[in-house]
Design an enzyme around this catalytic site. Structure first.
Site, PDB file in Angstrom:
ATOM      1  N   HIS A 226     -11.014-120.369  39.704  1.00 34.92           N
ATOM      2  CA  HIS A 226     -10.279-119.202  40.235  1.00 34.92           C
ATOM      3  C   HIS A 226     -11.177-118.042  40.645  1.00 34.92           C
ATOM      4  O   HIS A 226     -10.684-117.030  41.125  1.00 34.92           O
ATOM      5  CB  HIS A 226      -9.288-118.691  39.184  1.00 34.92           C
ATOM      6  CG  HIS A 226      -9.960-117.984  38.043  1.00 34.92           C
ATOM      7  ND1 HIS A 226     -10.462-118.641  36.958  1.00 34.92           N
ATOM      8  CD2 HIS A 226     -10.239-116.674  37.835  1.00 34.92           C
ATOM      9  CE1 HIS A 226     -11.004-117.773  36.116  1.00 34.92           C
ATOM     10  NE2 HIS A 226     -10.893-116.566  36.632  1.00 34.92           N
TER      11      HIS A 226
HETATM   12  C1  UD1 Z   1      -8.313-111.677  37.414  1.00 32.79           C
HETATM   13  C2  UD1 Z   1      -9.599-110.972  36.960  1.00 32.79           C
HETATM   14  C3  UD1 Z   1     -10.640-112.019  36.588  1.00 32.79           C
HETATM   15  C4  UD1 Z   1     -10.098-112.991  35.569  1.00 32.79           C
HETATM   16  C5  UD1 Z   1      -8.769-113.586  36.043  1.00 32.79           C
HETATM   17  C6  UD1 Z   1      -8.169-114.405  34.957  1.00 32.79           C
HETATM   18  C7  UD1 Z   1     -10.175-108.812  38.013  1.00 32.79           C
HETATM   19  C8  UD1 Z   1     -11.087-108.150  38.983  1.00 32.79           C
HETATM   20  N1  UD1 Z   1     -10.174-110.164  38.042  1.00 32.79           N
HETATM   21  O1  UD1 Z   1      -8.628-112.409  38.581  1.00 32.79           O
HETATM   22  O2  UD1 Z   1     -11.777-111.375  36.041  1.00 32.79           O
HETATM   23  O3  UD1 Z   1     -11.033-114.013  35.391  1.00 32.79           O
HETATM   24  O4  UD1 Z   1      -7.858-112.516  36.366  1.00 32.79           O
HETATM   25  O5  UD1 Z   1      -7.231-115.305  35.410  1.00 32.79           O
HETATM   26  O6  UD1 Z   1      -9.500-108.161  37.267  1.00 32.79           O
HETATM   27  N2  UD1 Z   1      -1.280-114.040  41.479  1.00 32.79           N
HETATM   28  C9  UD1 Z   1       0.005-114.505  41.405  1.00 32.79           C
HETATM   29  N3  UD1 Z   1       0.691-114.296  40.231  1.00 32.79           N
HETATM   30  C10 UD1 Z   1       0.169-113.652  39.155  1.00 32.79           C
HETATM   31  C11 UD1 Z   1      -1.145-113.174  39.258  1.00 32.79           C
HETATM   32  C12 UD1 Z   1      -1.846-113.372  40.420  1.00 32.79           C
HETATM   33  O7  UD1 Z   1       0.532-115.106  42.335  1.00 32.79           O
HETATM   34  O8  UD1 Z   1       0.861-113.514  38.122  1.00 32.79           O
HETATM   35  C13 UD1 Z   1      -2.045-114.308  42.729  1.00 32.79           C
HETATM   36  C14 UD1 Z   1      -1.878-113.238  43.779  1.00 32.79           C
HETATM   37  O9  UD1 Z   1      -1.936-113.855  45.017  1.00 32.79           O
HETATM   38  C15 UD1 Z   1      -3.123-112.392  43.578  1.00 32.79           C
HETATM   39  C16 UD1 Z   1      -4.158-113.432  43.175  1.00 32.79           C
HETATM   40  O10 UD1 Z   1      -3.444-114.363  42.390  1.00 32.79           O
HETATM   41  O11 UD1 Z   1      -3.501-111.682  44.742  1.00 32.79           O
HETATM   42  C17 UD1 Z   1      -5.321-112.868  42.381  1.00 32.79           C
HETATM   43  O12 UD1 Z   1      -4.859-112.176  41.214  1.00 32.79           O
HETATM   44  P1  UD1 Z   1      -5.709-110.952  40.608  1.00 32.79           P
HETATM   45  O13 UD1 Z   1      -5.087-110.523  39.349  1.00 32.79           O
HETATM   46  O14 UD1 Z   1      -5.963-109.942  41.639  1.00 32.79           O
HETATM   47  O15 UD1 Z   1      -7.118-111.596  40.326  1.00 32.79           O
HETATM   48  P2  UD1 Z   1      -7.494-112.924  39.561  1.00 32.79           P
HETATM   49  O16 UD1 Z   1      -8.171-113.819  40.511  1.00 32.79           O
HETATM   50  O17 UD1 Z   1      -6.324-113.439  38.814  1.00 32.79           O
HETATM   51  N1  UDP Z   2      -5.639-120.951  30.335  1.00 34.27           N
HETATM   52  C1  UDP Z   2      -4.322-121.336  30.096  1.00 34.27           C
HETATM   53  N2  UDP Z   2      -3.672-122.056  31.071  1.00 34.27           N
HETATM   54  C2  UDP Z   2      -4.274-122.427  32.231  1.00 34.27           C
HETATM   55  C3  UDP Z   2      -5.623-122.031  32.451  1.00 34.27           C
HETATM   56  C4  UDP Z   2      -6.266-121.281  31.487  1.00 34.27           C
HETATM   57  O1  UDP Z   2      -3.762-121.040  29.038  1.00 34.27           O
HETATM   58  O2  UDP Z   2      -3.616-123.084  33.056  1.00 34.27           O
HETATM   59  C5  UDP Z   2      -6.324-120.143  29.305  1.00 34.27           C
HETATM   60  C6  UDP Z   2      -7.600-120.744  28.814  1.00 34.27           C
HETATM   61  O3  UDP Z   2      -7.349-121.633  27.740  1.00 34.27           O
HETATM   62  C7  UDP Z   2      -8.375-119.522  28.376  1.00 34.27           C
HETATM   63  C8  UDP Z   2      -7.939-118.460  29.379  1.00 34.27           C
HETATM   64  O4  UDP Z   2      -6.707-118.929  29.907  1.00 34.27           O
HETATM   65  O5  UDP Z   2      -8.002-119.112  27.078  1.00 34.27           O
HETATM   66  C9  UDP Z   2      -8.954-118.300  30.457  1.00 34.27           C
HETATM   67  O6  UDP Z   2      -8.406-117.538  31.467  1.00 34.27           O
HETATM   68  P1  UDP Z   2      -8.936-117.573  32.961  1.00 34.27           P
HETATM   69  O7  UDP Z   2      -9.678-118.833  33.202  1.00 34.27           O
HETATM   70  O8  UDP Z   2      -7.773-117.278  33.821  1.00 34.27           O
HETATM   71  O9  UDP Z   2      -9.890-116.298  33.035  1.00 34.27           O
HETATM   72  P2  UDP Z   2     -11.402-116.010  32.618  1.00 34.27           P
HETATM   73  O10 UDP Z   2     -11.607-116.444  31.212  1.00 34.27           O
HETATM   74  O11 UDP Z   2     -12.287-116.702  33.594  1.00 34.27           O
HETATM   75  O12 UDP Z   2     -11.519-114.540  32.789  1.00 34.27           O
END
Ligand code: UD1
Ligand code: UDP
Length: 380
Positions: A226
């Site tokens: 992601h």
């Molecule tokens: C965010 C964090 C990242 C973390 C990740 C965990 C920042 C800068 N990034 O990235 O560090 O590793 O969360 O998962 O804070 N979206 C949905 N539904 C949701 C959430 C997101 O559809 O509930 C989609 C939207 O299109 C959105 C995109 O995901 O634009 C990205 O979501 P966003 O929260 O901006 O960043 P992440 O990539 O999730």
């Molecule tokens: N995770 C989850 N379901 C998923 C993918 C990840 O519960 O489908 C959990 C995973 O076990 C871990 C956390 O989400 O505890 C990691 O989150 P993510 O990879 O979104 O973010 P990051 O750690 O890279 O910031």
């Protein structure tokens, strides 16, 4: 009786904890549990959800499964640019802090919710406790690295998950920090709160997910992806998906699809690969079962890299560098970037059942206890 009630309230430590994204719910769960079980008559924790993640499968499911209390505030910032997510949360957090007037704020990790929390609290001279402090990729192109550097520089309690994280903080200018917060900054290696959470919940892992997916223990690979540098770049995203699709012919690869990756594939018109198995994001207890059951793990996630290590699974990292350097230095994980050759080479090697050692890099599973006790001791 009334006087006692007033006195109790008077001496309660009020802490605002800020979360916003999936990994933060999992990190916060361990602290909230300890505040409740060990410090119920000393600490009032107020949970604030910025609303950055909002889909049921990215948010509610974790509150239900991990039995975290419903956040008192949900700021509803949703998706958008970094400025939108950070700025909107910042403005609203300032109001929450004015209303609640807490003794401290806890922020977790490195998301935009972390940064907004740290900025809001620092301007109001509220001490900040940063959980997962000191991590560095030394790559300032990562939005998370910017968030980490700023949050650490504003924090009074720097709770590090590893020795390397403590070393990364050596350069901080503590004299300036003391003036801002009014507290002596404290840098402590407490271990990793995600390790605590995984130890607490591993017995409850939802193993039925393997039957639902018709996969067998040790006979599949788990993948997640992601990071913006992988998803927002068509060439990198296509390269990784193509490599994983081809490798799926050797062993099933299950990939719970992050909404970011899904929306970028749609936007860039990248078709779903034929062999690679995409599934919806899974719950934490399902994820633990998949991590435990996998032969090995492919990921660019920070949290999943570590959970792979907790379950003694080697990892192929879809990144050029990592903040969790100890797992690479110890040979448990391989940095493959978006490089087809490196991905295929590491994947083939991991299919051969090489054996690895898993030293206790991430503490004793009592990180949350150490954090809560330290905060109570200092804020009382
Ligand atoms: C965010 C964090 C990242 C973390 C990740 C965990 C920042 C800068 N990034 O990235 O560090 O590793 O969360 O998962 O804070 N979206 C949905 N539904 C949701 C959430 C997101 O559809 O509930 C989609 C939207 O299109 C959105 C995109 O995901 O634009 C990205 O979501 P966003 O929260 O901006 O960043 P992440 O990539 O999730
Ligand atoms: N995770 C989850 N379901 C998923 C993918 C990840 O519960 O489908 C959990 C995973 O076990 C871990 C956390 O989400 O505890 C990691 O989150 P993510 O990879 O979104 O973010 P990051 O750690 O890279 O910031």
């Amino acid at each position: 009786m009334f006087a006692f009630f007033v006195l109790t309230l008077r001496f309660m430590i009020k802490i605002v904890s800020v979360v916003g994204a999936r990994p933060q719910f999992i990190k916060a769960a361990s602290l909230s549990r300890i505040f409740k079980s060990n410090f119920a008559n000393k600490v009032e924790e107020i949970l604030v959800h910025t609303g950055q993640h909002y889909d049921t499968k990215m948010s509610d499911v974790f509150f239900n499964e991990l039995e975290i209390e419903k956040p008192r505030y949900n700021l509803g910032v949703g998706s958008g640019s970094h400025a939108h997510q950070t700025g909107e949360a910042l403005v609203q957090l300032e109001r929450v802090l004015q209303d609640e007037n807490p003794d401290a704020m806890i922020v977790f990790g490195d998301t935009n919710a972390t940064l907004a929390g740290a900025l809001a609290a620092s301007k109001m001279k509220i001490p900040i406790a940063h959980v997962e402090s000191g991590l560095r990729s030394f790559n300032m192109k990562m939005p998370e690295e910017v968030n980490r550097v700023i949050t650490d520089s504003l924090s009074s309690f720097l709770f590090c998950p590893t020795e390397q994280a403590v070393r990364n903080l050596k350069h901080l200018d503590f004299d300036t920090k003391k003036k801002v917060s009014g507290l002596n900054p404290l840098v402590l290696n407490v271990g990793d709160v995600m390790f605590d959470t995984s130890l607490f919940y591993r017995q409850k892992a939802s193993r039925s997910i393997l039957d639902v997916l018709e996969i067998k223990e040790g006979q599949f690979v788990l993948a997640t992806m992601h990071r913006d540098f992988n998803t927002d770049n068509k060439e990198r995203l296509s390269t990784i998906l193509k490599a994983l699709d081809e490798l799926s012919l050797l062993i099933p690869i299950i990939l719970p699809l992050h909404p970011r990756t899904k929306s970028k594939m749609d936007e860039m018109k990248i078709p779903a690969p034929k062999n690679l198995r995409f599934i919806e994001p899974v719950s934490y207890l399902q994820m633990l079962a998949l991590e435990d059951g996998a032969k090995f793990i492919v990921t660019d996630s920070g949290g999943v890299q570590k959970e792979a290590f907790f379950f003694e699974k080697p990892t192929l990292i879809l990144r050029h560098e990592t903040e969790w350097t100890e797992i690479v230095d110890n040979g448990n994980a391989f940095l493959c970037d978006a490089d087809t050759f490196k991905i295929k080479q590491a994947f083939s090697y991991l299919l051969e059942n090489p054996s690895f050692t898993y030293p206790s890099f991430y503490g004793k599973g009592n990180a949350a206890e150490l954090i809560c006790k330290t905060l109570v001791d200092h804020l009382s």
